[in-house]
Design a protein around this motif. Sequence first.
Motif, short mmCIF file in Angstrom:
data_model
loop_
_atom_site.label_atom_id
_atom_site.label_comp_id
_atom_site.label_asym_id
_atom_site.label_seq_id
_atom_site.Cartn_x
_atom_site.Cartn_y
_atom_site.Cartn_z
N GLU A 258 -8.30 3.36 -16.81
CA GLU A 258 -7.56 2.56 -17.79
C GLU A 258 -8.28 1.24 -18.05
N MET A 259 -8.91 0.70 -17.01
CA MET A 259 -9.63 -0.57 -17.20
C MET A 259 -10.82 -0.37 -18.12
N VAL A 260 -11.49 0.75 -17.98
CA VAL A 260 -12.62 1.02 -18.88
C VAL A 260 -12.12 1.14 -20.31
N LYS A 261 -10.98 1.86 -20.46
CA LYS A 261 -10.46 2.07 -21.82
C LYS A 261 -9.98 0.77 -22.44
N GLY B 180 0.80 -1.22 0.00
CA GLY B 180 0.00 0.00 0.00
C GLY B 180 0.83 1.27 0.00
N ARG B 181 2.07 1.19 -0.53
CA ARG B 181 2.92 2.37 -0.47
C ARG B 181 3.18 2.96 -1.87
N ALA B 182 2.58 2.38 -2.90
CA ALA B 182 2.83 2.88 -4.25
C ALA B 182 2.00 4.14 -4.49
N ARG B 183 2.61 5.09 -5.21
CA ARG B 183 1.88 6.32 -5.52
C ARG B 183 1.04 6.11 -6.76
N MET B 184 0.02 5.32 -6.60
CA MET B 184 -0.85 5.07 -7.73
C MET B 184 -2.26 5.43 -7.33
N ARG B 185 -2.99 6.05 -8.24
CA ARG B 185 -4.38 6.38 -7.92
C ARG B 185 -5.25 5.29 -8.49
N LEU C 131 2.21 6.24 -13.59
CA LEU C 131 1.73 6.09 -14.96
C LEU C 131 1.74 4.65 -15.43
N VAL C 132 2.84 3.94 -15.16
CA VAL C 132 2.98 2.60 -15.73
C VAL C 132 2.14 1.59 -14.95
N LEU C 133 2.20 1.65 -13.63
CA LEU C 133 1.53 0.63 -12.82
C LEU C 133 0.02 0.53 -13.11
N PRO C 134 -0.71 1.65 -13.12
CA PRO C 134 -2.15 1.50 -13.40
C PRO C 134 -2.43 0.90 -14.77
N ARG C 135 -1.62 1.28 -15.76
CA ARG C 135 -1.84 0.74 -17.10
C ARG C 135 -1.53 -0.75 -17.13
N PHE C 136 -0.42 -1.10 -16.47
CA PHE C 136 0.00 -2.50 -16.44
C PHE C 136 -1.07 -3.36 -15.76
N LEU C 137 -1.53 -2.91 -14.59
CA LEU C 137 -2.53 -3.69 -13.86
C LEU C 137 -3.83 -3.77 -14.63
N ASP D 157 8.87 14.68 -16.72
CA ASP D 157 9.85 15.38 -15.89
C ASP D 157 9.17 16.08 -14.72
N ALA D 158 7.98 16.65 -15.01
CA ALA D 158 7.25 17.34 -13.94
C ALA D 158 6.89 16.38 -12.82
N LEU D 159 6.48 15.17 -13.20
CA LEU D 159 6.14 14.17 -12.18
C LEU D 159 7.38 13.79 -11.37
N LYS D 160 8.48 13.53 -12.10
CA LYS D 160 9.72 13.11 -11.43
C LYS D 160 10.18 14.18 -10.45
N SER D 161 10.14 15.44 -10.91
CA SER D 161 10.67 16.51 -10.07
C SER D 161 9.81 16.71 -8.84
N MET D 162 8.55 16.24 -8.91
CA MET D 162 7.68 16.37 -7.75
C MET D 162 7.85 15.18 -6.82
N GLY D 163 8.70 14.25 -7.23
CA GLY D 163 8.91 13.07 -6.41
C GLY D 163 7.86 12.00 -6.62
N VAL D 164 7.11 12.10 -7.73
CA VAL D 164 6.14 11.06 -8.05
C VAL D 164 6.78 10.16 -9.11
N PRO D 165 7.11 8.92 -8.77
CA PRO D 165 7.76 8.08 -9.78
C PRO D 165 6.80 7.74 -10.91
N PRO D 166 7.18 8.04 -12.16
CA PRO D 166 6.30 7.73 -13.28
C PRO D 166 5.97 6.25 -13.35
N MET D 167 6.93 5.42 -12.87
CA MET D 167 6.69 3.98 -12.89
C MET D 167 5.44 3.62 -12.10
N GLU D 168 5.28 4.24 -10.93
CA GLU D 168 4.13 3.91 -10.09
C GLU D 168 2.88 4.67 -10.52
#
Lengths: 380, 253
Positions: free
Chosen positions: A166-169, A154-159, A262-268, A249-260
Amino acid sequence: MPHALPAIKPGAATAKLDYDNASQAGVLHLSGDWRRKSRRPEPGAPALPQAMSSLRFDCADLTGWDSTLLIYLHDLRRDCHSRGLAVAWDTLPAGAGRLLRLASESPATPTSSTPTWSWLSKLGRHSIKTWDGAVEVLGFVGELVLACIKLCFGRARMRWSDMALEMVKAGPQALAIVSLIGFLIGLILAFIGAIPLKWFGAEIYIASLIGIGILRLMGAVMTGVVMAGRTGAAYAAELGSMQVNEEIDALKSMGVPPMEFLVLPRFLALTAMLPLLGLFGNLVGILGGMVVGLYYLDLTYTQFSQQLMETTRLADLFVGLFTCWVFGMLIAICGCLRGIQCGRSSEAVGQATTSAVVSSIICMVIATAAITVVTVALKI
Amino acid sequence: MTLPPPIAVRNLTMAYGSRVIQRDLTFTVRRGEIFIVMGGSGCGKSTLLRHLIGLQAPADGVILRDGQDFWALSDAARDRIKRNSGILYQTGALWSSMTLAENIALPLQQFTRLQPREIRDLCSFKLALVGLAGCEHFYPSEISGGMRKRAALARALALDPEILFFDEPSAGLDPISSRRLDDLIIELRESLSATVVVVTHELASIFAIGTDAIFLDSESKTIIAQGSPKDLLNPAAPPLVRQFLTRGGSAPE
């Protein structure tokens, strides 16, 4: 002695150099219409006599000019400058003189020279690039696994709302295209199978052919290919454009890892939806086959369904759904990876999209081969 | 015979669907002028520019370019007029898959019969003109924002247009670069005897280069002041305009 430049048709723009040996002064007579549409002297500055010490212009007959006159004079200016010739630039039309001065004031930036490589170094660079690419893929997958582990705690920054979107799409919105392709693939498969089966009078086996073929393999493959072209490409284009717009870059600089984020929700979303889509595709595919069985081979519904039930096993269905699940992961990884790797131009987005689709299809084929070999070996 | 003004706008109404942005705009841009379109953010400055360069059709009213009703012309005639205008977009809008030289060469290759060598020379010359000599082979992503803007200006100048449009030329530039760009605009206008239309809210630019101006107001949705920027500072000008031009310094009495 007058130095005549190559003969030019009358009415056209001309440049004629008069040189006076005694005073070593030259006069360049510019006349006619020096514009794009009119006939002009060959490009390149006129050859100036060696001894010439000064130059002025005579523009009395010049009826019009644009940049073409300027590039002609720009070359001349460079020549004169390198020879230290005194030139009366103020004898040119006012605007032309000023523009020439402006252009020559610009400090020359050293041009980036692209070095030429021998075939050996080309091979070496290519190998290094391929190796780096492979390392990058491994790194990406590793990061993704870490992100999944973080999610479990429960520590990933994913909404979750992103994932739902993404599931609907990737799910309901893909139903139409998956059903169309599934139905037609079932239909085609059945027609092809029907021809040899008719030779043997074994029309009833069309049900087995369709059942095993669709459930085990074709359902998964066609769903995978459709989703690679539809959703995998969309992921690559979406993330690629975000890369171009510096949104990542904006996400990274805010300390939000794009992996968690952007990628994680799409992957799941894709790994969850693909087996479901595959299941639906299987159903529609068998329906397509059944249409051929009933109307082309004159089987009855009972015959078809009974044969189908008797000859297909639940294992066939599960192998197919497992394949779908693997495809979902592969498509999501390829799409997101290419998107994240995307360069910073619109062309790069196109390349990322193409490469996402191509690499996910290649990965899917390899995965299918591996799954087939393993299941045959395990007698599943 | 006097030439018709390059741009004349009569009772122009701009709207997106039923949402009116500005109405009853009437103004004339005279030849050789640096015409400033100013106003607060979101008042429709850029939309007005899109109308003038032919990207968007007016909801009502007439835009005359060189005395001809721009939107009543045939597509071919309109394209001819469009080709005669150079446009500098807010973010440059250089084609990112082409080098700077290719960016400038594209309109020349498409619309002129120049030889490849002449096109190459012209590209180098235009780049030198904007202070980017020797940058032919760079891609837009490899250069700084200021350089990109100047490269975009070089592209706008490629076809020797008689009228130049600038959308926020100094946005995103440091004061020195933006000053240099202003100087360049003035120099180009004088040397090429071109007409320039600038959309901006950069005060320094407005006073440095503007010879005529209109002020669009988002409240009343029309032009509330017209004239040279220096004249708009006088006490007779609407308080809102004076406030804008003095950065809110003189509050309306």
